[in-house]
Write a protein that holds these residues in place. Structure first.
Motif, PDB file in Angstrom:
ATOM      1  N   VAL A   2      31.510  38.334  41.690  1.00 38.94           N
ATOM      2  CA  VAL A   2      32.592  37.741  40.905  1.00 38.94           C
ATOM      3  C   VAL A   2      33.638  37.152  41.841  1.00 38.94           C
ATOM      4  O   VAL A   2      34.068  37.786  42.812  1.00 38.94           O
ATOM      5  CB  VAL A   2      33.240  38.796  40.001  1.00 38.94           C
ATOM      6  N   GLN A   3      34.023  35.928  41.541  1.00 36.61           N
ATOM      7  CA  GLN A   3      35.087  35.286  42.314  1.00 36.61           C
ATOM      8  C   GLN A   3      36.018  34.521  41.401  1.00 36.61           C
ATOM      9  O   GLN A   3      35.589  33.855  40.460  1.00 36.61           O
ATOM     10  CB  GLN A   3      34.492  34.318  43.346  1.00 36.61           C
ATOM     11  N   LEU A   4      37.297  34.643  41.685  1.00 41.15           N
ATOM     12  CA  LEU A   4      38.328  33.805  41.083  1.00 41.15           C
ATOM     13  C   LEU A   4      39.112  33.220  42.241  1.00 41.15           C
ATOM     14  O   LEU A   4      39.679  33.966  43.053  1.00 41.15           O
ATOM     15  CB  LEU A   4      39.252  34.622  40.179  1.00 41.15           C
ATOM     16  N   VAL A   5      39.131  31.908  42.331  1.00 39.41           N
ATOM     17  CA  VAL A   5      39.771  31.255  43.462  1.00 39.41           C
ATOM     18  C   VAL A   5      40.855  30.318  42.958  1.00 39.41           C
ATOM     19  O   VAL A   5      40.573  29.333  42.267  1.00 39.41           O
ATOM     20  CB  VAL A   5      38.752  30.474  44.311  1.00 39.41           C
ATOM     21  N   GLU A   6      42.102  30.638  43.313  1.00 39.57           N
ATOM     22  CA  GLU A   6      43.233  29.803  42.921  1.00 39.57           C
ATOM     23  C   GLU A   6      43.486  28.731  43.983  1.00 39.57           C
ATOM     24  O   GLU A   6      43.240  28.950  45.177  1.00 39.57           O
ATOM     25  CB  GLU A   6      44.510  30.629  42.769  1.00 39.57           C
ATOM     26  N   SER A   7      44.010  27.622  43.531  1.00 43.57           N
ATOM     27  CA  SER A   7      44.431  26.563  44.450  1.00 43.57           C
ATOM     28  C   SER A   7      45.520  25.742  43.779  1.00 43.57           C
ATOM     29  O   SER A   7      45.748  25.875  42.570  1.00 43.57           O
ATOM     30  CB  SER A   7      43.246  25.666  44.841  1.00 43.57           C
ATOM     31  N   GLY A   8      46.195  24.928  44.577  1.00 46.61           N
ATOM     32  CA  GLY A   8      47.183  24.019  44.017  1.00 46.61           C
ATOM     33  C   GLY A   8      48.628  24.421  44.236  1.00 46.61           C
ATOM     34  O   GLY A   8      49.540  23.689  43.848  1.00 46.61           O
ATOM     35  N   GLY A   9      48.857  25.577  44.824  1.00 51.28           N
ATOM     36  CA  GLY A   9      50.229  25.976  45.089  1.00 51.28           C
ATOM     37  C   GLY A   9      50.861  25.133  46.176  1.00 51.28           C
ATOM     38  O   GLY A   9      50.191  24.331  46.838  1.00 51.28           O
TER      39      GLY A   9
END
Length: 126
Positions: A2-9
């Motif tokens: 399972v992976q949740l990867v945030e971006s855009g900060g």
């Protein structure tokens, strides 16, 4: 896995906009709600917005209503958080999280979520 990867900060001036992304993998996306939380230094983690991947229902904390918009692209297993009219008090690390069978009354309870991303920093200068 399972992976949740945030971006855009990033760093933005007050009144500006940012769009965060949360790319999910390793679980059945449609079975989960995806929430955005944030945590500022010295403060507790707080819920910001949530979207049901199955029916698209959306929820917002009062502090961001009218300024933030959550959306989901189920074909890409990705959830977005469009943040407009940003304020210095929006500065925090933003996390996305996945949870199943969430009760409305517990949408903003971090322990109700099963999986978490690593977070992305949002800094709003005055």
């Amino acid at each position: 896995e399972v992976q949740l990867v945030e971006s855009g900060g990033g760093l933005v001036q007050a009144g500006g906009s940012l769009r965060l992304s949360c790319a999910a993998s390793g679980f059945t996306f449609d079975d989960y709600a995806i929430g955005w939380f944030r945590q500022a230094p010295g403060k507790e983690r707080e819920g910001v917005s949530c979207i049901s991947s199955s029916d698209g229902s959306t929820y917002y904390a009062d502090s961001v209503k009218g300024r933030f918009t959550i959306s989901s692209d189920n074909a890409k297993n990705t959830v977005y958080l469009q943040m407009n009219s940003l304020k210095p008090e929006d500065t925090a690390v933003y996390y996305c999280a996945a949870g199943s069978n969430l009760l409305l009354l517990r949408l903003w309870v971090p322990t109700e979520y099963d999986y978490w991303g690593q977070g992305t920093q949002v800094t709003v200068s005055s």
